[in-house]
Design a protein around this motif. Structure first.
Motif, PDB file in Angstrom:
ATOM      1  N   ALA A  25      44.778  38.168  89.565  1.00  0.00           N
ATOM      2  CA  ALA A  25      43.846  37.332  88.797  1.00  0.00           C
ATOM      3  C   ALA A  25      43.783  37.762  87.330  1.00  0.00           C
ATOM      4  O   ALA A  25      43.472  38.911  87.025  1.00  0.00           O
ATOM      5  N   ARG A  26      44.083  36.840  86.456  1.00  0.00           N
ATOM      6  CA  ARG A  26      44.062  37.138  85.020  1.00  0.00           C
ATOM      7  C   ARG A  26      42.629  37.332  84.525  1.00  0.00           C
ATOM      8  O   ARG A  26      42.380  38.060  83.570  1.00  0.00           O
ATOM      9  N   CYS A  27      41.677  36.684  85.197  1.00  0.00           N
ATOM     10  CA  CYS A  27      40.296  36.729  84.703  1.00  0.00           C
ATOM     11  C   CYS A  27      39.624  38.079  84.919  1.00  0.00           C
ATOM     12  O   CYS A  27      38.515  38.284  84.422  1.00  0.00           O
ATOM     13  N   PHE A  35      33.939  31.194  82.184  1.00  0.00           N
ATOM     14  CA  PHE A  35      34.175  30.215  83.246  1.00  0.00           C
ATOM     15  C   PHE A  35      32.911  29.478  83.692  1.00  0.00           C
ATOM     16  O   PHE A  35      32.980  28.639  84.577  1.00  0.00           O
ATOM     17  N   PHE A  56      43.202  29.160  79.808  1.00  0.00           N
ATOM     18  CA  PHE A  56      43.338  30.550  80.249  1.00  0.00           C
ATOM     19  C   PHE A  56      43.883  30.587  81.683  1.00  0.00           C
ATOM     20  O   PHE A  56      44.805  31.328  82.007  1.00  0.00           O
ATOM     21  N   CYS A  57      43.305  29.783  82.555  1.00  0.00           N
ATOM     22  CA  CYS A  57      43.747  29.745  83.959  1.00  0.00           C
ATOM     23  C   CYS A  57      45.207  29.305  84.071  1.00  0.00           C
ATOM     24  O   CYS A  57      45.931  29.771  84.945  1.00  0.00           O
ATOM     25  N   CYS A  60      47.605  31.971  84.250  1.00  0.00           N
ATOM     26  CA  CYS A  60      47.336  32.958  85.307  1.00  0.00           C
ATOM     27  C   CYS A  60      48.403  32.864  86.395  1.00  0.00           C
ATOM     28  O   CYS A  60      48.707  31.765  86.874  1.00  0.00           O
ATOM     29  N   VAL A  62      48.323  33.485  89.458  1.00  0.00           N
ATOM     30  CA  VAL A  62      47.874  33.106  90.806  1.00  0.00           C
ATOM     31  C   VAL A  62      47.006  31.845  90.779  1.00  0.00           C
ATOM     32  O   VAL A  62      46.166  31.640  91.650  1.00  0.00           O
ATOM     33  N   ARG A  63      47.250  30.999  89.775  1.00  0.00           N
ATOM     34  CA  ARG A  63      46.392  29.822  89.634  1.00  0.00           C
ATOM     35  C   ARG A  63      46.409  28.921  90.873  1.00  0.00           C
ATOM     36  O   ARG A  63      45.373  28.435  91.318  1.00  0.00           O
ATOM     37  N   CYS A  66      44.356  30.364  93.605  1.00  0.00           N
ATOM     38  CA  CYS A  66      42.945  30.299  93.227  1.00  0.00           C
ATOM     39  C   CYS A  66      42.403  28.876  93.397  1.00  0.00           C
ATOM     40  O   CYS A  66      41.313  28.667  93.935  1.00  0.00           O
ATOM     41  N   GLY A  86      40.327  28.199  89.083  1.00  0.00           N
ATOM     42  CA  GLY A  86      41.687  27.775  89.440  1.00  0.00           C
ATOM     43  C   GLY A  86      42.259  26.759  88.472  1.00  0.00           C
ATOM     44  O   GLY A  86      43.102  25.943  88.842  1.00  0.00           O
ATOM     45  N   GLY A  87      41.806  26.794  87.232  1.00  0.00           N
ATOM     46  CA  GLY A  87      42.345  25.862  86.235  1.00  0.00           C
ATOM     47  C   GLY A  87      41.773  24.463  86.351  1.00  0.00           C
ATOM     48  O   GLY A  87      42.319  23.518  85.770  1.00  0.00           O
TER      49      GLY A  87
HETATM   50  S1  SF4 Z   1      43.213  30.743  87.953  1.00  0.00           S
HETATM   51 FE1  SF4 Z   1      41.561  31.727  89.108  1.00  0.00          FE
HETATM   52  S2  SF4 Z   1      42.168  33.855  89.196  1.00  0.00           S
HETATM   53 FE2  SF4 Z   1      43.348  32.922  87.585  1.00  0.00          FE
HETATM   54  S3  SF4 Z   1      42.205  33.195  85.694  1.00  0.00           S
HETATM   55 FE3  SF4 Z   1      41.580  31.233  86.527  1.00  0.00          FE
HETATM   56  S4  SF4 Z   1      39.763  31.637  87.772  1.00  0.00           S
HETATM   57 FE4  SF4 Z   1      40.810  33.620  87.423  1.00  0.00          FE
END
Ligand code: SF4
Length: 180
Positions: A25-27, A35, A56-57, A60, A62-63, A66, A86-87
């Motif tokens: 997870a990038r967050c 978020f 941002f998502c 990521c 693992v979008r 997520c 999850g974007g």
């Molecule tokens: S896609 Fe999910 S895990 Fe990735 S940055 Fe966004 S909220 Fe966090």
């Protein structure tokens, strides 16, 4: 990290999706407030923030995992535009869930049926959160407030350690142990 496609994410059970998110997870390195819309945040400010969170998502790894978990978890609300996961905005999650109702219902049922450990993990996490929010209270004959606080901290530490052990074992089994 290998980026899974939406099709791959849909075929995975919850523990694998969760392990991927825990590992990538990038967050975890971002401000969590990005978020979520703050109370009273004006629409224009939130629109800009929401767009930034979605961008941002999309960077990521693992979008897709997520997003799939957000859909299975029932995130989003078609009356309140106040989150990104999850974007996707909350509205988008609701819309996507409505288009995939049958598939998601089957996925959630399969998750529940196949994963006793997940149920235990969820119960442990709930217990930990409840304990962390509880205010230690005094009553007649009880020890001093500082002692109650110390006992509560000890309990929280033990619960968190227990949770970490189960999570680590799950990650190891699902192949995400290095990054996790
Ligand atoms: S896609 Fe999910 S895990 Fe990735 S940055 Fe966004 S909220 Fe966090």
């Amino acid at each position: 990290m290998h980026r899974m496609t939406s099709t791959q994410a849909r075929r995975m059970r919850r523990p694998v999706l969760q392990a991927a998110i825990d590992a990538g997870a990038r967050c975890t390195k971002a401000d969590p407030d990005l978020f979520f819309r703050a109370d009273g945040e004006p629409p224009a400010t939130w629109q800009a923030q929401r767009a930034e969170a979605i961008r941002f998502c999309h960077g990521c790894p693992v979008r897709t995992a997520c997003e799939e978990l957000a859909l299975r978890d029932g995130d989003g609300n078609n009356r309140v535009d106040d989150m990104v996961r999850g974007g996707r905005s909350g509205y988008e999650l609701v819309a996507r869930r409505e288009l995939q109702t049958q598939r998601l219902k089957a996925a959630v049922t399969a998750d529940e049926a196949s994963d006793e450990e997940w149920k235990k993990l969820t119960a442990a996490a709930v217990k930990l959160n409840r304990e962390a929010r509880r205010m230690p209270t005094r009553s007649g004959g009880m020890p001093h407030q500082a002692e109650l606080q110390r006992q509560q901290n000890q309990k929280i530490t033990k619960l968190a350690a227990k949770l970490a052990v189960v999570r680590a074992a799950r990650r190891a089994r699902t192949g995400w142990e290095v990054a996790a």
